[in-house]
Design a protein around this motif. Structure first.
Motif, PDB file in Angstrom:
ATOM      1  N   LEU A 102       0.823  -1.207   0.000  1.00 37.36           N
ATOM      2  CA  LEU A 102       0.000   0.000   0.000  1.00 37.36           C
ATOM      3  C   LEU A 102       0.859   1.260   0.000  1.00 37.36           C
ATOM      4  O   LEU A 102       0.457   2.288  -0.564  1.00 37.36           O
ATOM      5  CB  LEU A 102      -0.934   0.006   1.213  1.00 37.36           C
ATOM      6  CG  LEU A 102      -1.998  -1.093   1.252  1.00 37.36           C
ATOM      7  CD1 LEU A 102      -2.961  -0.860   2.414  1.00 37.36           C
ATOM      8  CD2 LEU A 102      -2.769  -1.187  -0.064  1.00 37.36           C
ATOM      9  N   PHE A 105       1.481   3.418  -3.126  1.00 40.94           N
ATOM     10  CA  PHE A 105       0.579   4.464  -3.598  1.00 40.94           C
ATOM     11  C   PHE A 105       1.156   5.855  -3.369  1.00 40.94           C
ATOM     12  O   PHE A 105       0.984   6.751  -4.199  1.00 40.94           O
ATOM     13  CB  PHE A 105      -0.782   4.358  -2.896  1.00 40.94           C
ATOM     14  CG  PHE A 105      -1.718   3.389  -3.540  1.00 40.94           C
ATOM     15  CD1 PHE A 105      -2.476   3.761  -4.646  1.00 40.94           C
ATOM     16  CD2 PHE A 105      -1.846   2.109  -3.054  1.00 40.94           C
ATOM     17  CE1 PHE A 105      -3.348   2.874  -5.248  1.00 40.94           C
ATOM     18  CE2 PHE A 105      -2.714   1.200  -3.646  1.00 40.94           C
ATOM     19  CZ  PHE A 105      -3.465   1.585  -4.741  1.00 40.94           C
ATOM     20  N   THR A 106       1.838   6.056  -2.238  1.00 44.56           N
ATOM     21  CA  THR A 106       2.406   7.374  -1.950  1.00 44.56           C
ATOM     22  C   THR A 106       3.477   7.735  -2.962  1.00 44.56           C
ATOM     23  O   THR A 106       3.512   8.855  -3.481  1.00 44.56           O
ATOM     24  CB  THR A 106       2.990   7.407  -0.523  1.00 44.56           C
ATOM     25  OG1 THR A 106       1.961   7.064   0.413  1.00 44.56           O
ATOM     26  CG2 THR A 106       3.510   8.795  -0.189  1.00 44.56           C
ATOM     27  N   SER A 188     -10.670   2.615  -2.973  1.00 47.39           N
ATOM     28  CA  SER A 188     -10.601   3.885  -2.245  1.00 47.39           C
ATOM     29  C   SER A 188      -9.290   4.611  -2.525  1.00 47.39           C
ATOM     30  O   SER A 188      -9.279   5.822  -2.793  1.00 47.39           O
ATOM     31  CB  SER A 188     -10.755   3.642  -0.741  1.00 47.39           C
ATOM     32  OG  SER A 188     -12.011   3.073  -0.436  1.00 47.39           O
ATOM     33  N   LEU A 189      -8.186   3.874  -2.473  1.00 48.75           N
ATOM     34  CA  LEU A 189      -6.885   4.502  -2.690  1.00 48.75           C
ATOM     35  C   LEU A 189      -6.710   4.934  -4.146  1.00 48.75           C
ATOM     36  O   LEU A 189      -6.140   5.994  -4.423  1.00 48.75           O
ATOM     37  CB  LEU A 189      -5.761   3.550  -2.268  1.00 48.75           C
ATOM     38  CG  LEU A 189      -5.703   3.231  -0.774  1.00 48.75           C
ATOM     39  CD1 LEU A 189      -4.537   2.284  -0.470  1.00 48.75           C
ATOM     40  CD2 LEU A 189      -5.564   4.504   0.061  1.00 48.75           C
ATOM     41  N   MET A 215      -2.497  10.959   0.943  1.00 42.84           N
ATOM     42  CA  MET A 215      -2.432   9.547   0.585  1.00 42.84           C
ATOM     43  C   MET A 215      -1.865   8.723   1.729  1.00 42.84           C
ATOM     44  O   MET A 215      -2.373   7.646   2.067  1.00 42.84           O
ATOM     45  CB  MET A 215      -1.587   9.362  -0.678  1.00 42.84           C
ATOM     46  CG  MET A 215      -1.433   7.908  -1.128  1.00 42.84           C
ATOM     47  SD  MET A 215      -3.021   7.098  -1.507  1.00 42.84           S
ATOM     48  CE  MET A 215      -3.457   7.968  -3.028  1.00 42.84           C
ATOM     49  N   ASN A 216      -0.798   9.224   2.337  1.00 43.10           N
ATOM     50  CA  ASN A 216      -0.179   8.496   3.437  1.00 43.10           C
ATOM     51  C   ASN A 216      -1.149   8.332   4.606  1.00 43.10           C
ATOM     52  O   ASN A 216      -1.215   7.263   5.231  1.00 43.10           O
ATOM     53  CB  ASN A 216       1.079   9.228   3.903  1.00 43.10           C
ATOM     54  CG  ASN A 216       1.857   8.445   4.939  1.00 43.10           C
ATOM     55  OD1 ASN A 216       2.250   7.303   4.713  1.00 43.10           O
ATOM     56  ND2 ASN A 216       2.085   9.051   6.088  1.00 43.10           N
ATOM     57  N   ALA A 218      -4.458   8.272   4.424  1.00 46.70           N
ATOM     58  CA  ALA A 218      -5.488   7.312   4.025  1.00 46.70           C
ATOM     59  C   ALA A 218      -4.985   5.880   4.188  1.00 46.70           C
ATOM     60  O   ALA A 218      -5.714   4.993   4.670  1.00 46.70           O
ATOM     61  CB  ALA A 218      -5.916   7.565   2.581  1.00 46.70           C
ATOM     62  N   ILE A 219      -3.754   5.644   3.790  1.00 45.60           N
ATOM     63  CA  ILE A 219      -3.158   4.310   3.936  1.00 45.60           C
ATOM     64  C   ILE A 219      -3.084   3.916   5.405  1.00 45.60           C
ATOM     65  O   ILE A 219      -3.414   2.793   5.792  1.00 45.60           O
ATOM     66  CB  ILE A 219      -1.754   4.275   3.293  1.00 45.60           C
ATOM     67  CG1 ILE A 219      -1.865   4.417   1.778  1.00 45.60           C
ATOM     68  CG2 ILE A 219      -1.031   2.968   3.642  1.00 45.60           C
ATOM     69  CD1 ILE A 219      -0.535   4.651   1.080  1.00 45.60           C
TER      70      ILE A 219
END
Length: 227
Positions: A102, A105-106, A188-189, A215-216, A218-219
């Protein structure tokens, strides 16, 4: 190898290279300006071929957009592969395996903004043009590999106890299937990444919290819920 066979192989390689070049040019145009606004003439000009030649390779813009989507996902899958191909990954518990994936994503938000923009345009285009699921089979197959990897980490986390859904205090989380967790987290991400890639700096208020920070966070929210 006979001369005729050698020529045939060379022609096939040349054709494959031309198709790859067309797809790369199309992806760049689609990600920058959207799929609806780009004509086949513009794609032919960008690829430096005649439009008649373009139609010999791709009879419709829908076919070309799907191939561009498959191309984009294969590149993105390569980035996620790095999250589980390092030495020691197999020794991590399921939670840490999921966390390592995950976190991609960042980084991807900063380096792969065109990909997220393209996916947003592609989803809207496919919906608007009412492209049938049958035409998206190859595209769906390109995405399945990533799903299998993430679900495998979730399954391992359930088994080793590193993923227990807040100590099972939340009954809805505890009852959720592996697929339900996967789709909820990843959709979601991806949606957040698409939003930030398209309009992250459009309004002044969007700059109050940097896209990478959003983003971070949310993760971290998802990981804390699954811990």
């Amino acid at each position: 190898m006979q001369a005729a066979e050698k020529r045939r192989l060379e022609q096939e390689m040349l054709k494959a290279e031309r198709i790859r070049h067309i797809i790369e040019c199309s992806f760049g145009l689609f990600a920058d300006k959207g799929i609806e606004t780009i004509s086949m003439n513009e794609i032919a000009n960008q690829a430096e071929i005649g439009v008649a030649s373009l139609y010999r390779y791709f009879s419709t813009k829908e076919d070309l957009a799907i191939e561009a989507a498959i191309y984009a996902w294969k590149i993105e899958e390569g980035l996620f592969n790095k999250a589980f191909s390092f030495e020691g990954y197999d020794d991590l518990n399921g939670y840490d395996q999921l966390s390592s994936m995950l976190d991609i994503f960042t980084d991807a938000l900063a380096t792969q903004s065109l990909f997220f923009r393209f996916v947003n345009y592609f989803d809207a285009f496919i919906k608007r043009e009412k492209v049938s699921p049958g035409r998206l089979i190859k595209y769906e197959e390109a995405i399945t590999g990533l799903k299998d990897i993430v679900v495998c980490a979730i399954k391992k986390g359930r088994k080793d106890g590193s993923i227990s859904f807040g100590g099972k205090k939340d009954s809805e989380l505890a009852k959720a299937s592996d697929d339900e967790i996967y789709f909820t987290v990843m959709h979601s991400l991806f949606s957040l990444a698409q939003k930030l890639s398209l309009s992250g700096e459009m309004l002044n208020m969007n700059m109050e919290v940097r896209p990478e920070k959003q983003m971070n966070l949310a993760i971290r929210f998802f990981l804390e819920a699954l811990k």
